[in-house]
Design a protein around this motif. Structure first.
Motif, PDB file in Angstrom:
ATOM      1  N   HIS A  64       0.861  -1.308   0.123  1.00  0.00           N
ATOM      2  CA  HIS A  64      -0.068  -0.193   0.158  1.00  0.00           C
ATOM      3  C   HIS A  64       0.756   1.079  -0.071  1.00  0.00           C
ATOM      4  O   HIS A  64       0.323   2.417  -0.140  1.00  0.00           O
ATOM      5  N   MET A  65       2.199   0.997   0.018  1.00  0.00           N
ATOM      6  CA  MET A  65       3.392   2.363  -0.050  1.00  0.00           C
ATOM      7  C   MET A  65       3.956   2.036  -1.119  1.00  0.00           C
ATOM      8  O   MET A  65       5.425   2.117  -1.018  1.00  0.00           O
ATOM      9  N   GLN A  66       3.939   1.996  -2.421  1.00  0.00           N
ATOM     10  CA  GLN A  66       4.757   1.697  -3.591  1.00  0.00           C
ATOM     11  C   GLN A  66       5.014   2.761  -4.007  1.00  0.00           C
ATOM     12  O   GLN A  66       4.565   3.766  -4.138  1.00  0.00           O
ATOM     13  N   SER A  67       6.291   2.416  -4.411  1.00  0.00           N
ATOM     14  CA  SER A  67       6.911   3.848  -5.492  1.00  0.00           C
ATOM     15  C   SER A  67       7.406   3.235  -6.711  1.00  0.00           C
ATOM     16  O   SER A  67       7.265   1.819  -7.293  1.00  0.00           O
ATOM     17  N   PRO A  68       7.145   4.125  -7.830  1.00  0.00           N
ATOM     18  CA  PRO A  68       7.238   5.471  -7.669  1.00  0.00           C
ATOM     19  C   PRO A  68       5.771   6.107  -7.687  1.00  0.00           C
ATOM     20  O   PRO A  68       4.733   5.522  -7.961  1.00  0.00           O
ATOM     21  N   ILE A  69       5.596   7.525  -7.395  1.00  0.00           N
ATOM     22  CA  ILE A  69       4.536   8.225  -7.575  1.00  0.00           C
ATOM     23  C   ILE A  69       4.408   9.333  -8.017  1.00  0.00           C
ATOM     24  O   ILE A  69       5.560   9.894  -8.463  1.00  0.00           O
ATOM     25  N   ASN A  70       3.271   9.847  -8.589  1.00  0.00           N
ATOM     26  CA  ASN A  70       3.228  11.237  -9.154  1.00  0.00           C
ATOM     27  C   ASN A  70       2.887  12.247  -7.819  1.00  0.00           C
ATOM     28  O   ASN A  70       2.125  12.244  -7.084  1.00  0.00           O
ATOM     29  N   LEU A 106      11.126   0.316  -2.463  1.00  0.00           N
ATOM     30  CA  LEU A 106      12.008   0.007  -3.880  1.00  0.00           C
ATOM     31  C   LEU A 106      11.004  -0.058  -5.157  1.00  0.00           C
ATOM     32  O   LEU A 106       9.732  -0.620  -5.058  1.00  0.00           O
ATOM     33  N   THR A 107      11.629   0.604  -6.117  1.00  0.00           N
ATOM     34  CA  THR A 107      10.792   0.462  -7.435  1.00  0.00           C
ATOM     35  C   THR A 107      11.264  -0.647  -8.264  1.00  0.00           C
ATOM     36  O   THR A 107      10.618  -0.684  -9.341  1.00  0.00           O
ATOM     37  N   THR A 108      11.817  -1.594  -7.877  1.00  0.00           N
ATOM     38  CA  THR A 108      12.084  -3.021  -8.544  1.00  0.00           C
ATOM     39  C   THR A 108      11.845  -4.027  -7.317  1.00  0.00           C
ATOM     40  O   THR A 108      11.785  -3.748  -6.319  1.00  0.00           O
ATOM     41  N   PRO A 109      11.425  -5.498  -7.949  1.00  0.00           N
ATOM     42  CA  PRO A 109      11.441  -6.198  -7.194  1.00  0.00           C
ATOM     43  C   PRO A 109      12.629  -6.433  -6.159  1.00  0.00           C
ATOM     44  O   PRO A 109      13.789  -6.366  -6.434  1.00  0.00           O
ATOM     45  N   PRO A 110      12.234  -6.714  -4.825  1.00  0.00           N
ATOM     46  CA  PRO A 110      10.965  -7.160  -3.958  1.00  0.00           C
ATOM     47  C   PRO A 110       9.872  -6.181  -3.792  1.00  0.00           C
ATOM     48  O   PRO A 110       9.045  -6.347  -2.969  1.00  0.00           O
ATOM     49  N   CYS A 111      10.380  -4.969  -4.290  1.00  0.00           N
ATOM     50  CA  CYS A 111       9.308  -3.988  -3.809  1.00  0.00           C
ATOM     51  C   CYS A 111       9.156  -3.479  -2.348  1.00  0.00           C
ATOM     52  O   CYS A 111       8.303  -3.181  -1.998  1.00  0.00           O
ATOM     53  N   THR A 112      10.232  -3.732  -1.686  1.00  0.00           N
ATOM     54  CA  THR A 112      10.373  -3.536  -0.074  1.00  0.00           C
ATOM     55  C   THR A 112       9.882  -2.363   0.227  1.00  0.00           C
ATOM     56  O   THR A 112      10.254  -1.106  -0.413  1.00  0.00           O
ATOM     57  N   GLU A 113       9.048  -2.154   1.267  1.00  0.00           N
ATOM     58  CA  GLU A 113       8.508  -0.949   1.663  1.00  0.00           C
ATOM     59  C   GLU A 113       8.918  -0.362   2.916  1.00  0.00           C
ATOM     60  O   GLU A 113       9.967  -1.166   3.427  1.00  0.00           O
ATOM     61  N   GLY A 114       8.790   0.837   3.529  1.00  0.00           N
ATOM     62  CA  GLY A 114       9.589   1.492   4.323  1.00  0.00           C
ATOM     63  C   GLY A 114      10.550   2.221   3.971  1.00  0.00           C
ATOM     64  O   GLY A 114      11.662   2.644   4.822  1.00  0.00           O
ATOM     65  N   VAL A 115      10.832   2.548   2.730  1.00  0.00           N
ATOM     66  CA  VAL A 115      11.793   3.105   2.002  1.00  0.00           C
ATOM     67  C   VAL A 115      11.487   4.699   2.179  1.00  0.00           C
ATOM     68  O   VAL A 115      10.457   5.448   1.927  1.00  0.00           O
ATOM     69  N   THR A 116      12.605   5.706   2.688  1.00  0.00           N
ATOM     70  CA  THR A 116      12.255   7.179   2.735  1.00  0.00           C
ATOM     71  C   THR A 116      12.888   7.865   1.454  1.00  0.00           C
ATOM     72  O   THR A 116      13.816   7.505   1.089  1.00  0.00           O
ATOM     73  N   TRP A 117      11.862   8.659   0.970  1.00  0.00           N
ATOM     74  CA  TRP A 117      12.405   9.225  -0.388  1.00  0.00           C
ATOM     75  C   TRP A 117      12.347  10.555  -0.241  1.00  0.00           C
ATOM     76  O   TRP A 117      11.607  11.327   0.310  1.00  0.00           O
ATOM     77  N   PHE A 118      13.499  11.067  -1.018  1.00  0.00           N
ATOM     78  CA  PHE A 118      14.023  12.435  -0.965  1.00  0.00           C
ATOM     79  C   PHE A 118      14.123  12.703  -2.530  1.00  0.00           C
ATOM     80  O   PHE A 118      14.957  12.313  -3.160  1.00  0.00           O
ATOM     81  N   VAL A 119      13.047  13.333  -3.101  1.00  0.00           N
ATOM     82  CA  VAL A 119      13.054  13.677  -4.409  1.00  0.00           C
ATOM     83  C   VAL A 119      13.459  15.048  -4.709  1.00  0.00           C
ATOM     84  O   VAL A 119      12.714  16.128  -4.195  1.00  0.00           O
ATOM     85  N   LEU A 120      14.648  15.403  -5.180  1.00  0.00           N
ATOM     86  CA  LEU A 120      14.977  16.708  -5.215  1.00  0.00           C
ATOM     87  C   LEU A 120      13.984  17.444  -6.236  1.00  0.00           C
ATOM     88  O   LEU A 120      13.701  17.085  -7.134  1.00  0.00           O
ATOM     89  N   LYS A 121      13.720  18.895  -5.579  1.00  0.00           N
ATOM     90  CA  LYS A 121      12.940  19.590  -6.677  1.00  0.00           C
ATOM     91  C   LYS A 121      13.241  20.142  -7.901  1.00  0.00           C
ATOM     92  O   LYS A 121      12.832  20.270  -8.784  1.00  0.00           O
ATOM     93  N   THR A 122      14.801  20.456  -7.867  1.00  0.00           N
ATOM     94  CA  THR A 122      15.295  21.102  -8.916  1.00  0.00           C
ATOM     95  C   THR A 122      15.916  19.918  -9.833  1.00  0.00           C
ATOM     96  O   THR A 122      16.885  19.093  -9.262  1.00  0.00           O
ATOM     97  N   PRO A 123      15.581  19.922 -11.112  1.00  0.00           N
ATOM     98  CA  PRO A 123      16.382  18.927 -11.788  1.00  0.00           C
ATOM     99  C   PRO A 123      17.885  19.105 -12.152  1.00  0.00           C
ATOM    100  O   PRO A 123      18.372  20.140 -12.124  1.00  0.00           O
ATOM    101  N   ALA A 124      18.491  18.006 -12.540  1.00  0.00           N
ATOM    102  CA  ALA A 124      19.751  18.391 -12.820  1.00  0.00           C
ATOM    103  C   ALA A 124      19.652  18.005 -14.430  1.00  0.00           C
ATOM    104  O   ALA A 124      18.745  17.414 -15.299  1.00  0.00           O
ATOM    105  N   GLU A 125      20.907  18.503 -15.184  1.00  0.00           N
ATOM    106  CA  GLU A 125      20.933  18.672 -16.553  1.00  0.00           C
ATOM    107  C   GLU A 125      21.801  17.240 -17.199  1.00  0.00           C
ATOM    108  O   GLU A 125      22.830  16.716 -16.560  1.00  0.00           O
ATOM    109  N   ILE A 126      21.446  16.856 -18.391  1.00  0.00           N
ATOM    110  CA  ILE A 126      21.992  15.946 -19.003  1.00  0.00           C
ATOM    111  C   ILE A 126      21.753  16.203 -20.771  1.00  0.00           C
ATOM    112  O   ILE A 126      20.761  16.392 -20.953  1.00  0.00           O
TER     113      ILE A 126
END
Length: 251
Positions: free
Chosen positions: A54-60, A199-219
């Motif tokens: 019930h707490m899967q990633s990624p999300i919008n 985790l966003t790949t199997p086993p999709c373990t929950e309990g992960v703290t996500w920090f999504v940076l607001k500013t993109p980097a360039e490539i």
């Protein structure tokens, strides 16, 4: 006696309804076809969170509440390039001695890897790629810093990695002549969104703290194309946000 019999029958019924898997099965997952994301939770019991969590990633990420949150303190060191193509992405392994600190908690950087296109969406918008920096604290808890990547100027550190892509999958290569520092992959400002996920790949373990940076980097577009030649699509689809609260730093 009747209650015990009914309970035993219920247990047997539930057990019979579960798929049978070999004890030593190590099913291979993919991003399309029969073993694609919709099937991950059916491949083995170890992957059940991919289907029933019930707490899967990624999300919008949308509707984030602005709060006074501690800054992420990055303490990344130079290291020889240790790279592996694990069959799902290009991953760079990091030795102990580099970390982030968030408040009172320190997380060691263990590895980072890439997804194309971005797994995270911001207000419904996807980006060209995402970089995931995976950390672990002394209690074994995971924290992932996600850096959104968009078309722009070339990144010199990413070019070093691309110039040394492994020719054989599944085998780590250490290239002592090439030194990298993960700090060079970060944007100049590191305000972030945060939420509890998996985790966003199997086993999709929950309990992960996500920090999504607001500013993109360039490539550069060429660097995106180079990765896409190896992995045209290795992004898990967006998962339900549910009742989770998303917070964002006030910087």
């Amino acid at each position: 006696m009747i209650r015990r019999s009914a309970s035993l029958f219920l247990c047997l019924l539930i057990t019979a309804s579960l798929p049978a898997f070999p004890q030593d099965a190590k099913p291979e997952f993919s991003y399309s076809g029969a073993n694609g994301p919709k099937a991950w939770g059916n491949l083995t019991r170890a992957y059940y969170s991919c289907k029933y969590g019930h707490m899967q990633s990624p999300i919008n990420i949308w509707g984030a509440s602005r709060e006074v949150l501690p800054a992420i303190q990055f303490e990344y060191k130079d290291t020889p390039l240790r790279i592996i193509d694990n069959g799902h992405t290009i991953q760079v392994n990091y030795p102990l001695g580099s970390w982030i600190t968030v408040g009172e908690t320190r997380y060691e950087l263990r590895q980072f890897h890439f997804h194309h296109p971005s797994e995270e969406h911001i207000n419904g918008e996807a980006y060209d790629m995402t970089l995931h920096l995976v950390h672990q604290n002394s209690e074994g808890q995971l924290a992932v810093v996600a850096v959104l990547l968009r078309h722009g100027t070339p990144n010199a550190t990413i070019q070093k990695i691309w110039d040394n892509l492994p020719r054989i999958r599944g085998k780590e290569q250490e290239i002592s002549s090439v030194t990298i520092n993960a700090a060079a992959l970060l944007p100049q400002t590191t305000g972030y969104y945060t939420y509890r996920g998996s985790l966003t790949t199997p086993p999709c373990t929950e309990g992960v703290t996500w920090f999504v940076l607001k500013t993109p980097a360039e490539i550069s577009s060429g660097q995106v194309t180079a990765f896409a030649k190896v992995y045209p699509h290795n992004a898990r689809p967006i998962q339900p946000k549910g009742l989770r609260v998303i917070s964002q730093s006030d910087f």
